[in-house]
Design an enzyme around this catalytic site. Structure first.
Site: not given
Ligand SMILES: Cc1cc2nc3c(=O)[nH]c(=O)nc-3n(C[C@H](O)[C@H](O)[C@H](O)COP(=O)(O)OP(=O)(O)OC[C@H]3O[C@@H](n4cnc5c(N)ncnc54)[C@H](O)[C@@H]3O)c2cc1C
Length: 549
Positions: A410, A507, A531
């Site tokens: 982070r 633009g 992160e």
């Molecule tokens: C380009 C890219 C690179 C990445 N690289 C890595 C990597 O190298 N290694 C790795 O391990 N991960 C990686 N990630 C994954 C990233 O860390 C996750 O996408 C992230 O942690 C969110 O998890 P999720 O996508 O499953 O979303 P979810 O956990 O399903 O969340 C979806 C939404 O719901 C909200 N939400 C979830 N729980 C709650 C709650 N309790 N209260 C309120 N709101 C909530 C979240 O804030 C979010 O806005 C990467 C993601 C991307 C897009």
């Protein structure tokens, strides 16, 4: 030029914002019972957590300014950028908390007492047209770059990395993005030779140990050249290095850290799963003890998703469930260093002599191209016993080690976001100085100058909190973790806001792939997601820390 905003005036605005924030925080502590009932008050917590982040950034901005002034390093442009950043943050804190006064039970009186009429008048001047346009004009004149005053050692680091970014990375950044190519090997080998992967690894383990501010400056300059093809290369090694330093055995530190620091091995971080994202404690991927061909170790089964650089990586830092009892939650997770072959395509599959299999396929994304993020499948994939981080004592400690790694990630992301925002600002200035409409260059329009002044102020705030988090991390990583989360939260939002404002100033051409600003916009959008996705940082990291009794 305006007379500027005196630091005493900025301090007055800071005191007002701090007063209002403190009233809000105290009340939110009561409402959430010291943070235990955050989920019953998510909306309120989110706003208070964000205001806490802005209040901290405001403090840090003025601390940096005062130090630079005392050392005789503060240019008048830097002074204006800092004082106007402080004013913009004070305004945002006021506007964020004002609609909450009834819910918080602090009433209109709190607003009036914290921001009495003379302070409101000062705030209007400090965020008003004359001063903000002045900062915008100065930023335009300076080519979008108001350098942060640093000591000699850190200035040298910044200059050296900037030169590398401009000469080695920038000429390839657009091509890599447009063709979704893999990061060139030349970047990795040069960065390894220059010591970029070992900036926060102790010398005893082959690093250069220049501290976290040097790491942030390096990341920032690399991200200014390209977030995806350079600035983010350091993140994964940082995460694994921090986890090893926090909980690895002496043998593991000696075996892995020098190879990480030299860039000999590239790392992928495999935490997220298709069904498990923010709720990391629920990770399902299983690791079970096994003897394969007479070798003791673990076999891993399950999918992982979004594993960035997993193709090119030589090892994955993988979080798996070693205790089958799901009710153990975070306590049932362990961290493994999973060796694998390196591949440069968008898909790969590797099989072990004992039958284990690991396959990966990159998910197409609009930005953040160069490293490629993979969905993985592991089937009976064997990992030797000595690759469990922490050895036998590390069993069940994976979640905590991973979180320590994420705190470092982070912090690093605050630097990535600042670098990207800087690139967007410079690119925008170049464009508006050249483009003419209605017989004038865009940079001569009042509204353009005002918007640019705001962009500059926001970037200054993002840098201030990120640099402070870096210094705090040198002192005590554990207690600096919430500050690193705040730096990440603010700087990533700033990168999104600045790149989108820059795109608008371009633009229609801002939407064209041939203009770098369109890449900055799509790259920036990933920053608040990984992160620690923004709402989770606000509620579960910053909210908990700010509302704890
Ligand atoms: C380009 C890219 C690179 C990445 N690289 C890595 C990597 O190298 N290694 C790795 O391990 N991960 C990686 N990630 C994954 C990233 O860390 C996750 O996408 C992230 O942690 C969110 O998890 P999720 O996508 O499953 O979303 P979810 O956990 O399903 O969340 C979806 C939404 O719901 C909200 N939400 C979830 N729980 C709650 C709650 N309790 N209260 C309120 N709101 C909530 C979240 O804030 C979010 O806005 C990467 C993601 C991307 C897009």
């Amino acid at each position: 030029m305006s007379d500027g905003l005196r630091i005493e005036e900025a301090r007055q605005l800071q005191a007002a914002a701090a007063d209002l924030f403190e009233r809000a925080r105290k009340s939110a502590v009561e409402i959430t019972e010291g943070g235990r009932r955050i989920d019953d008050h998510q909306v309120l917590t989110e706003r208070v957590a964000y205001a806490a982040t802005e209040a901290r950034a405001l403090d840090e901005t003025l601390v940096h300014l005062e130090r630079a002034q005392a050392e005789g390093r503060a240019s008048s442009d830097f002074e204006l950028a800092c004082t106007l950043a402080a004013a913009e943050l004070a305004k945002r804190i006021h506007d964020r908390l004002a609609p909450l006064v009834d819910e918080l039970g602090i009433g209109e009186a709190a607003l009036e007492e914290a921001f009495p009429a003379p302070v409101r008048s000062l705030l209007r001047r400090a965020t008003g047209e004359a001063l903000v346009r002045d900062l915008g004009r100065r930023a335009i004149e300076a080519g979008g770059r108001i350098d942060w005053p640093l000591d000699e050692m850190h200035e040298q680091v910044r200059d050296q990395v900037r030169e590398f970014g401009v000469n080695e990375v920038l000429p390839h950044a657009e091509r890599i993005h447009r063709n979704d190519e893999i990061v060139p090997e030349a970047f990795i080998s040069s960065m390894g030779k220059l010591g970029f992967f070992g900036l926060s690894v102790p010398e005893a383990y082959g690093g250069v140990e220049m501290g976290n501010l040097a790491m942030i400056l390096t990341t920032e300059e690399l991200s200014r050249a390209s977030l995806a093809a350079a600035g983010s290369l350091i993140t994964r090694p940082e995460i694994l290095a921090k986890a090893l330093l926090g909980g690895g055995t002496e043998e593991q530190k000696a075996a892995w850290l020098p190879r990480i620091a030299s860039g000999e091995i590239m790392v992928g971080v495999a935490v997220t799963e298709p069904d498990i994202g923010s709720d990391v404690a629920s990770v399902k991927c299983r690791a079970e003890r096994a003897d394969v061909d007479g070798q003791k170790g673990w076999v891993i089964n399950g999918p992982k998703s979004w594993c960035t650089f997993a193709g090119r990586a030589d090892v994955l830092a993988l979080l798996a469930r070693t205790d089958p009892d799901a009710s153990k939650g975070a306590k049932g997770l362990s961290l493994f260093i999973v060796p694998k072959e390196s591949f440069d395509g968008h898909e790969f599959e590797t099989t072990q002599p004992g039958g284990g299999r690991l396959s990966g396929k990159a998910d197409a994304t609009p930005g953040y191209r160069g490293m490629h993020s993979f969905t993985l499948q592991l089937d009976n994939y064997f990992v030797p016993e000595e690759n469990l981080v922490g050895g036998a004592a590390g069993e069940g400690r994976g979640f905590y080690l991973q979180m320590a790694g994420f705190a470092a990630g982070r912090l690093q992301t605050g630097g990535r976001a600042s670098g990207l925002a800087q690139a967007a600002l410079e690119e925008t200035v170049t464009y508006i100085r050249d483009r003419e409409q209605f017989g004038q260059v865009l940079s001569a329009f009042q509204l353009t100058q005002f918007t640019l002044g705001k962009m500059m102020a926001l970037l200054t705030a993002a840098r201030a909190i990120t640099y402070s988090a870096a210094v705090a991390f040198d002192e005590d990583e554990r207690s600096a973790a919430p500050l690193a989360a705040q730096a990440k939260l603010l700087a990533c939002d700033v990168a999104v806001e600045v790149s989108q404002s820059g795109q608008l100033m371009h633009g229609g051409w801002g939407y064209a792939e041939e203009y770098p600003i369109s890449r900055y916009v799509v790259d920036a959008q990933v920053l608040p997601i990984f992160e620690g996705v923004k709402p989770i940082l606000e509620l579960k990291v910053i909210g908990r820390s700010v509302l704890a009794r």
